[in-house]
Design an enzyme around this catalytic site. Structure first.
Site, PDB file in Angstrom:
ATOM      1  N   ARG A  80      49.698  -3.423 -34.607  1.00 41.09           N
ATOM      2  CA  ARG A  80      50.105  -2.425 -33.614  1.00 41.09           C
ATOM      3  C   ARG A  80      51.620  -2.368 -33.507  1.00 41.09           C
ATOM      4  O   ARG A  80      52.187  -1.322 -33.252  1.00 41.09           O
ATOM      5  CB  ARG A  80      49.488  -2.740 -32.246  1.00 41.09           C
ATOM      6  CG  ARG A  80      47.995  -2.443 -32.201  1.00 41.09           C
ATOM      7  CD  ARG A  80      47.482  -2.356 -30.791  1.00 41.09           C
ATOM      8  NE  ARG A  80      47.547  -3.616 -30.096  1.00 41.09           N
ATOM      9  CZ  ARG A  80      46.644  -4.597 -30.195  1.00 41.09           C
ATOM     10  NH1 ARG A  80      45.584  -4.430 -30.963  1.00 41.09           N
ATOM     11  NH2 ARG A  80      46.785  -5.708 -29.524  1.00 41.09           N
TER      12      ARG A  80
ATOM     13  N   ARG B 273      65.612  -5.869 -19.308  1.00 40.68           N
ATOM     14  CA  ARG B 273      64.191  -6.231 -19.220  1.00 40.68           C
ATOM     15  C   ARG B 273      63.542  -6.424 -20.593  1.00 40.68           C
ATOM     16  O   ARG B 273      62.299  -6.312 -20.731  1.00 40.68           O
ATOM     17  CB  ARG B 273      63.385  -5.192 -18.439  1.00 40.68           C
ATOM     18  CG  ARG B 273      63.741  -5.169 -16.974  1.00 40.68           C
ATOM     19  CD  ARG B 273      63.043  -4.048 -16.236  1.00 40.68           C
ATOM     20  NE  ARG B 273      63.416  -4.103 -14.828  1.00 40.68           N
ATOM     21  CZ  ARG B 273      62.583  -4.414 -13.843  1.00 40.68           C
ATOM     22  NH1 ARG B 273      61.316  -4.657 -14.097  1.00 40.68           N
ATOM     23  NH2 ARG B 273      62.997  -4.449 -12.613  1.00 40.68           N
TER      24      ARG B 273
ATOM     25  N   SER C 130      49.920   3.698 -29.615  1.00 36.38           N
ATOM     26  CA  SER C 130      48.584   3.341 -30.090  1.00 36.38           C
ATOM     27  C   SER C 130      47.559   3.906 -29.107  1.00 36.38           C
ATOM     28  O   SER C 130      47.891   4.211 -27.960  1.00 36.38           O
ATOM     29  CB  SER C 130      48.448   1.823 -30.212  1.00 36.38           C
ATOM     30  OG  SER C 130      48.626   1.202 -28.964  1.00 36.38           O
TER      31      SER C 130
ATOM     32  N   GLY D 270      55.561   2.505 -26.672  1.00 33.68           N
ATOM     33  CA  GLY D 270      55.392   1.675 -25.487  1.00 33.68           C
ATOM     34  C   GLY D 270      55.959   0.285 -25.722  1.00 33.68           C
ATOM     35  O   GLY D 270      56.614  -0.307 -24.854  1.00 33.68           O
TER      36      GLY D 270
ATOM     37  N   ARG E 152      58.049  -2.567 -31.231  1.00 32.25           N
ATOM     38  CA  ARG E 152      57.846  -1.442 -32.166  1.00 32.25           C
ATOM     39  C   ARG E 152      59.133  -0.624 -32.250  1.00 32.25           C
ATOM     40  O   ARG E 152      59.477  -0.106 -33.314  1.00 32.25           O
ATOM     41  CB  ARG E 152      56.663  -0.567 -31.751  1.00 32.25           C
ATOM     42  CG  ARG E 152      56.233   0.402 -32.867  1.00 32.25           C
ATOM     43  CD  ARG E 152      55.050   1.301 -32.479  1.00 32.25           C
ATOM     44  NE  ARG E 152      54.001   0.523 -31.887  1.00 32.25           N
ATOM     45  CZ  ARG E 152      53.358   0.855 -30.762  1.00 32.25           C
ATOM     46  NH1 ARG E 152      53.646   1.980 -30.153  1.00 32.25           N
ATOM     47  NH2 ARG E 152      52.431   0.088 -30.275  1.00 32.25           N
TER      48      ARG E 152
ATOM     49  N   ASP F 156      42.262   0.953 -31.940  1.00 32.55           N
ATOM     50  CA  ASP F 156      40.932   0.380 -31.744  1.00 32.55           C
ATOM     51  C   ASP F 156      39.947   1.506 -31.461  1.00 32.55           C
ATOM     52  O   ASP F 156      40.346   2.609 -31.090  1.00 32.55           O
ATOM     53  CB  ASP F 156      40.913  -0.676 -30.636  1.00 32.55           C
ATOM     54  CG  ASP F 156      41.570  -0.198 -29.369  1.00 32.55           C
ATOM     55  OD1 ASP F 156      42.802  -0.329 -29.267  1.00 32.55           O
ATOM     56  OD2 ASP F 156      40.864   0.333 -28.514  1.00 32.55           O
TER      57      ASP F 156
ATOM     58  N   ARG G  97      56.638  10.560 -28.118  1.00 33.63           N
ATOM     59  CA  ARG G  97      56.000   9.248 -27.955  1.00 33.63           C
ATOM     60  C   ARG G  97      55.284   8.873 -29.241  1.00 33.63           C
ATOM     61  O   ARG G  97      54.603   9.719 -29.849  1.00 33.63           O
ATOM     62  CB  ARG G  97      55.016   9.318 -26.786  1.00 33.63           C
ATOM     63  CG  ARG G  97      54.089   8.142 -26.708  1.00 33.63           C
ATOM     64  CD  ARG G  97      53.384   8.011 -25.372  1.00 33.63           C
ATOM     65  NE  ARG G  97      52.136   7.273 -25.511  1.00 33.63           N
ATOM     66  CZ  ARG G  97      52.043   5.984 -25.846  1.00 33.63           C
ATOM     67  NH1 ARG G  97      53.125   5.274 -26.088  1.00 33.63           N
ATOM     68  NH2 ARG G  97      50.872   5.400 -25.959  1.00 33.63           N
TER      69      ARG G  97
HETATM   70  O1  LIG Z   1      51.109   1.171 -28.194  1.00 32.51           O
HETATM   71  P1  LIG Z   1      51.661   1.743 -26.940  1.00 32.51           P
HETATM   72  O2  LIG Z   1      52.710   2.782 -27.200  1.00 32.51           O
HETATM   73  O3  LIG Z   1      52.132   0.710 -25.942  1.00 32.51           O
HETATM   74  O4  LIG Z   1      50.447   2.543 -26.250  1.00 32.51           O
HETATM   75  C1  LIG Z   1      49.201   2.008 -25.859  1.00 32.51           C
HETATM   76  O5  LIG Z   1      49.136   0.593 -25.889  1.00 32.51           O
HETATM   77  C2  LIG Z   1      49.252   0.055 -24.564  1.00 32.51           C
HETATM   78  C3  LIG Z   1      47.974  -0.675 -24.226  1.00 32.51           C
HETATM   79  O6  LIG Z   1      47.679  -1.667 -25.145  1.00 32.51           O
HETATM   80  C4  LIG Z   1      49.501   1.236 -23.639  1.00 32.51           C
HETATM   81  O7  LIG Z   1      50.878   1.405 -23.463  1.00 32.51           O
HETATM   82  C5  LIG Z   1      48.859   2.352 -24.424  1.00 32.51           C
HETATM   83  O8  LIG Z   1      49.294   3.654 -24.096  1.00 32.51           O
HETATM   84  O1  LIG Z   2      45.566   2.567 -23.900  1.00 36.69           O
HETATM   85  C1  LIG Z   2      44.935   2.167 -24.865  1.00 36.69           C
HETATM   86  C2  LIG Z   2      45.531   1.901 -26.112  1.00 36.69           C
HETATM   87  C3  LIG Z   2      44.775   1.444 -27.150  1.00 36.69           C
HETATM   88  N1  LIG Z   2      43.455   1.263 -26.957  1.00 36.69           N
HETATM   89  C4  LIG Z   2      42.875   1.513 -25.766  1.00 36.69           C
HETATM   90  O2  LIG Z   2      41.681   1.315 -25.621  1.00 36.69           O
HETATM   91  N2  LIG Z   2      43.615   1.959 -24.760  1.00 36.69           N
END
Ligand SMILES: O=P(O)(O)O[C@H]1O[C@H](CO)[C@@H](O)[C@H]1O
Ligand SMILES: O=c1cc[nH]c(=O)[nH]1
Length: 235
Positions: free
Chosen positions: A218, A43, A90, A20, A24, A205, A87
């Site tokens: 992250r 973007r 996190s 995402g 990263r 988390d 994908r």
């Molecule tokens: O670490 P990424 O890949 O962004 O994924 C998680 O982190 C983001 C939220 O903090 C959302 O995109 C969620 O799916």
């Molecule tokens: O989408 C997410 C990603 C990490 N932690 C969350 O609680 N939600």
């Protein structure tokens, strides 16, 4: 270029990792790929192509949430001929059996998104699932590397900040391991266009204990997940 990706034809590999976070994507390209070149900064949603063990692999940021991830997934498959998408994200753990930094492969993805309700006129609860071959390979790769990989269902949520934590408890009762925000859209779009997709996640988390990793962690320290994803995508 497509509407949201600034690559020329042929600049994106058939195999793509999808974090995402665009930073990263940069970190993965700098630390895991050889000869990586940036093909898109549109973007600031960076995309890179390099090689991993001699095989061309790209890594493309998708942003947060299913509307954003759907755009990149759709364009990668339909405008750049991408066939395999993993994908690397996190997630927040819902299961008490998971710890911070554990790695998960999502075999299926429940969602509160309205996107699939619209697709099926609200008449079908479509079940977005991982490509079985990729999932099986990821399990084998993780075992060979001695990386503990938990396989199970996740929730792809529209909202990061939920007003209904009670539903998270109920989902955990039904075996849902963790919450993230993209996998249901990825699996649905890949199925629609006959591409292969998998989601591998690191617990950033813990919803139960309140423990958290930092933003820097992250962005940069999910190496085990990336190793499993790369060895899976070239297999
Ligand atoms: O670490 P990424 O890949 O962004 O994924 C998680 O982190 C983001 C939220 O903090 C959302 O995109 C969620 O799916
Ligand atoms: O989408 C997410 C990603 C990490 N932690 C969350 O609680 N939600």
């Amino acid at each position: 270029m497509s509407t949201h990706i600034g690559a020329k034809p042929g600049e994106i590999a058939e195999r793509v990792l999808l974090p995402g976070d665009p930073l990263r994507a940069k970190w993965i390209s700098e630390n895991f790929l050889d000869d990586a070149k940036c093909y898109s900064t549109v973007r600031n949603m960076f995309g890179f192509t390099g090689t991993y063990r001699g095989v061309p692999v790209s890594v493309q940021g998708t942003g947060m949430g299913m509307p954003s991830a759907s755009i990149y997934t759709h364009e990668l498959i339909n405008e750049y001929g991408v066939r395999t998408l993993i994908r690397v994200g996190s997630c927040g753990a819902l299961s008490e059996d998971l710890a911070l930094r554990d790695v998960i492969a999502a075999n299926g993805s429940s969602t509160d998104s309205a996107m699939n309700r619209q697709r099926f006129d609200g008449l079908i609860d479509y079940a977005p699932v991982a490509d079985f071959g990729l999932l099986r390979t990821a399990v084998d790769v993780a075992a060979a590397k001695g990386i503990h990989l938990t396989v199970g269902q996740v929730l792809a949520a529209d909202a990061f900040y939920t007003d209904r934590p009670d539903l998270y408890d109920r989902l955990a009762d039904y075996g849902v391991l963790a919450v993230e925000m993209e996998s249901a859209a990825l699996y649905t779009i890949a199925a629609r266009y006959r591409a292969r997709a998998l989601t591998i996640l690191t617990v950033s988390d813990h919803i139960r204990t309140g423990e958290k990793t930092s933003a820097e962690e992250r962005e940069q320290t999910f190496g085990q997940m990336v190793q499993v994803a790369l060895d899976t995508i070239i297999a």
